[in-house]
Design an enzyme around this catalytic site. Structure first.
Site, mmCIF file in Angstrom:
data_model
loop_
_atom_site.group_PDB
_atom_site.id
_atom_site.type_symbol
_atom_site.label_atom_id
_atom_site.label_comp_id
_atom_site.label_asym_id
_atom_site.label_seq_id
_atom_site.Cartn_x
_atom_site.Cartn_y
_atom_site.Cartn_z
ATOM 1 N N PHE A 33 45.035 -11.505 -21.446
ATOM 2 C CA PHE A 33 43.617 -11.505 -21.079
ATOM 3 C C PHE A 33 43.153 -10.068 -20.815
ATOM 4 C CE2 PHE A 33 40.334 -11.851 -17.629
ATOM 5 C CZ PHE A 33 39.297 -12.239 -18.470
ATOM 6 N N TYR A 142 38.782 -13.228 -6.349
ATOM 7 C CA TYR A 142 39.932 -12.328 -6.316
ATOM 8 C C TYR A 142 40.445 -12.156 -4.893
ATOM 9 C CZ TYR A 142 42.756 -8.147 -7.290
ATOM 10 O OH TYR A 142 43.787 -7.240 -7.414
ATOM 11 N N LYS A 146 43.946 -13.929 -3.705
ATOM 12 C CA LYS A 146 45.112 -13.152 -3.283
ATOM 13 C C LYS A 146 45.515 -13.498 -1.848
ATOM 14 C CE LYS A 146 45.988 -10.335 -6.810
ATOM 15 N NZ LYS A 146 47.312 -10.202 -7.465
#
Length: 315
Positions: A33, A142, A146
């Site tokens: 990606f 994100y 995480k």
């Protein structure tokens, strides 16, 4: 055998080369990606290197001794392109790789991020700081992905006695960054080399701390090789802080570009300050970065210059 997910990406490709040089067998896994085959094609002739195209949101059945989980787009341009998939990569990917580590009894390292601290209310950021993150903002896929991955790692450690390592990576730069990844170092360099205006956001006084990729990889390897009781999270980054304007001026100086600076509105939830407290890494891993920003920018600029001119050869 060492498994590196996201191994054809910027940091992953450097890590694969470092591990091969150290004599390890390396299985590089990437869905491409944001990773590039070109980043690791220099390793294709090495009998200790294998490459598999695979998406970590699906289970992976291999026999390995160590796992470095670097699989996740790390720049806002790419992780915001498909935010649902970004969260899946962090969460489902962590679940799948932790399950693999549990099955084969492998040590596993999670490449976490300074983004877990969000727009910090503490400066510099120690590992004990819990962060200041907007859980529903455009960066949350994100940041929170995480953070959830870290939760899973420590729950597997507590519940299954799995040997884990968690590294919180601060802004890293160097050759093999993508020119279109939207991160500030690559943005400034590409704009300067093309003679385009250098784009700064806000007043350009927000700060970052930039770690050259060889320093970062050294920290990851030392963390993986550390005693079992060293789980992290451990900050890995360069504590020397620069404003965005200072970075732009340094890039212009090294490239000799005549590009002007232009200013745009600050993106939502963009952190105003980012600086790692690396006392734990120094004490536990005997690690600290050694490459100053000006020295690290020179090979990075040379890489982008060659890339834009079509002169790159496999390394």
């Amino acid at each position: 055998m060492v498994l590196v997910t996201g191994g054809a990406g910027f940091i992953g490709s450097h890590l694969c080369r470092r591990l091969i040089e150290a004599g390890h067998e390396v299985l590089c896994v990437d869905n491409f990606f944001t990773g590039e085959r070109a980043n690791v094609e220099g390793l294709f002739g090495n009998t200790r290197f294998e490459l598999i195209r695979h998406d970590v949101t699906f289970p992976l059945y291999v026999e390995v001794d160590e796992i470095y989980n670097l699989a996740c787009p790390a720049s806002p341009v790419h992780y915001q392109f498909d935010p649902v998939q970004t969260t899946k990569v962090s969460v489902h990917g962590a679940i799948n790789l932790l399950g693999l580590a549990k099955r084969v009894k492998a040590r596993i390292l999670q490449a976490s991020t300074s983004e877990v601290y969000g727009d910090p209310g503490v400066h510099p950021q120690p590992e004990s700081y819990w962060g200041h993150v907007n859980p529903i903002g455009p960066r949350a896929c994100y940041d929170e992905g995480k953070r959830c991955a870290e939760t899973l790692f420590f729950d597997y450690h507590r519940q299954h006695a799995l040997p884990i390592k968690v590294a919180r990576i601060f802004n890293t730069y160097g050759p093999y960054m993508r020119p279109d990844d939207g991160r500030v170092v690559s943005n400034f360099i590409v704009q300067a080399l093309r003679g385009e205006p250098i784009t700064l956001y806000g007043d350009g006084q927000q700060t970052r701390s930039f770690c050259y990729v060889s320093d970062l990889v050294e920290g990851l390897v030392r963390l993986m090789e550390s005693p079992p009781e060293v789980t992290g999270p451990i900050n890995l980054g360069n504590p020397v802080e620069f404003t965005m304007r200072e970075l732009a001026e340094l890039v212009l100086q090294i490239t000799g570009s005549k590009s002007a600076m232009v200013f745009r509105p600050l993106p939502q939830d963009d952190p105003r300050q980012r600086q790692p407290d690396i006392r734990l890494a120094k004490a536990t891993l005997d690690w600290a970065p050694t490459v100053p920003l000006e020295e690290g920018l020179k090979p990075t600029i040379a890489y982008f210059d060659a890339l834009l001119a079509g002169r790159l050869t496999a390394v």
